[in-house]
Motif scaffolding. Sequence first.
Motif, PDB file in Angstrom:
ATOM      1  N   ARG A   8      23.299  39.005  11.112  1.00  0.00           N
ATOM      2  CA  ARG A   8      23.058  37.850  11.107  1.00  0.00           C
ATOM      3  C   ARG A   8      21.505  37.513  11.591  1.00  0.00           C
ATOM      4  O   ARG A   8      20.667  36.706  11.051  1.00  0.00           O
ATOM      5  N   VAL A  12      18.117  36.286   9.282  1.00  0.00           N
ATOM      6  CA  VAL A  12      17.444  35.172   9.634  1.00  0.00           C
ATOM      7  C   VAL A  12      16.070  35.508   9.787  1.00  0.00           C
ATOM      8  O   VAL A  12      15.270  34.861   9.515  1.00  0.00           O
ATOM      9  N   ALA A  21      13.051  30.598   5.009  1.00  0.00           N
ATOM     10  CA  ALA A  21      13.587  29.511   6.334  1.00  0.00           C
ATOM     11  C   ALA A  21      12.724  28.348   6.263  1.00  0.00           C
ATOM     12  O   ALA A  21      13.134  27.119   6.041  1.00  0.00           O
ATOM     13  N   TYR A  64      20.476  29.042  14.418  1.00  0.00           N
ATOM     14  CA  TYR A  64      19.563  28.798  13.446  1.00  0.00           C
ATOM     15  C   TYR A  64      19.826  29.538  12.154  1.00  0.00           C
ATOM     16  O   TYR A  64      19.761  29.083  11.162  1.00  0.00           O
ATOM     17  N   CYS A  65      20.403  30.674  12.507  1.00  0.00           N
ATOM     18  CA  CYS A  65      20.861  31.505  11.166  1.00  0.00           C
ATOM     19  C   CYS A  65      21.949  30.727  10.197  1.00  0.00           C
ATOM     20  O   CYS A  65      22.106  30.634   9.276  1.00  0.00           O
ATOM     21  N   ILE A  68      20.161  27.721   8.455  1.00  0.00           N
ATOM     22  CA  ILE A  68      19.367  28.654   7.303  1.00  0.00           C
ATOM     23  C   ILE A  68      20.665  28.921   6.147  1.00  0.00           C
ATOM     24  O   ILE A  68      20.532  28.714   5.049  1.00  0.00           O
ATOM     25  N   ASP A  69      21.676  29.364   6.482  1.00  0.00           N
ATOM     26  CA  ASP A  69      22.902  29.926   5.538  1.00  0.00           C
ATOM     27  C   ASP A  69      23.218  28.477   5.017  1.00  0.00           C
ATOM     28  O   ASP A  69      23.626  28.931   3.770  1.00  0.00           O
TER      29      ASP A  69
END
Length: 85
Positions: A8, A12, A21, A64-65, A68-69
Motif C-alpha cells: 500500500r 500511494v 494523488a 492517506y493511501c 487515495i484508494d
Amino acid sequence: MTRTHVLRLARVREALASGEAQRLRVAAQLSIGEVARGCGVDQSTVWRWERGIRSPRGKPALAYCELIDSLRKQAAPTSSRPESA
C-alpha cells in the motif's frame, strides 16, 4: 509492518510521484487541510508529500493511501455499458 502495508505504501508513493494523488484530491474538491486532518498530520506534511519533498510513512501514510484508494473508486466510471448511437 505487514506485506500488505508495504504494498500500500508503494502504491500511494507511486500515486504521489505521478501526480495522481493531487489530481484526485483536487477533483474531489478537497483542500490540503481537509486531507491532512483526515490523515492526522499537519497540512504542510501533505503539501510536502504532493510536491515530492517527503515520502509518507507510518500510520498517516496508510490513512492517506485509504483516502487515495477511495477517491480512485469515486472517480472510476460507474458503468461499463457502451452508449448507444
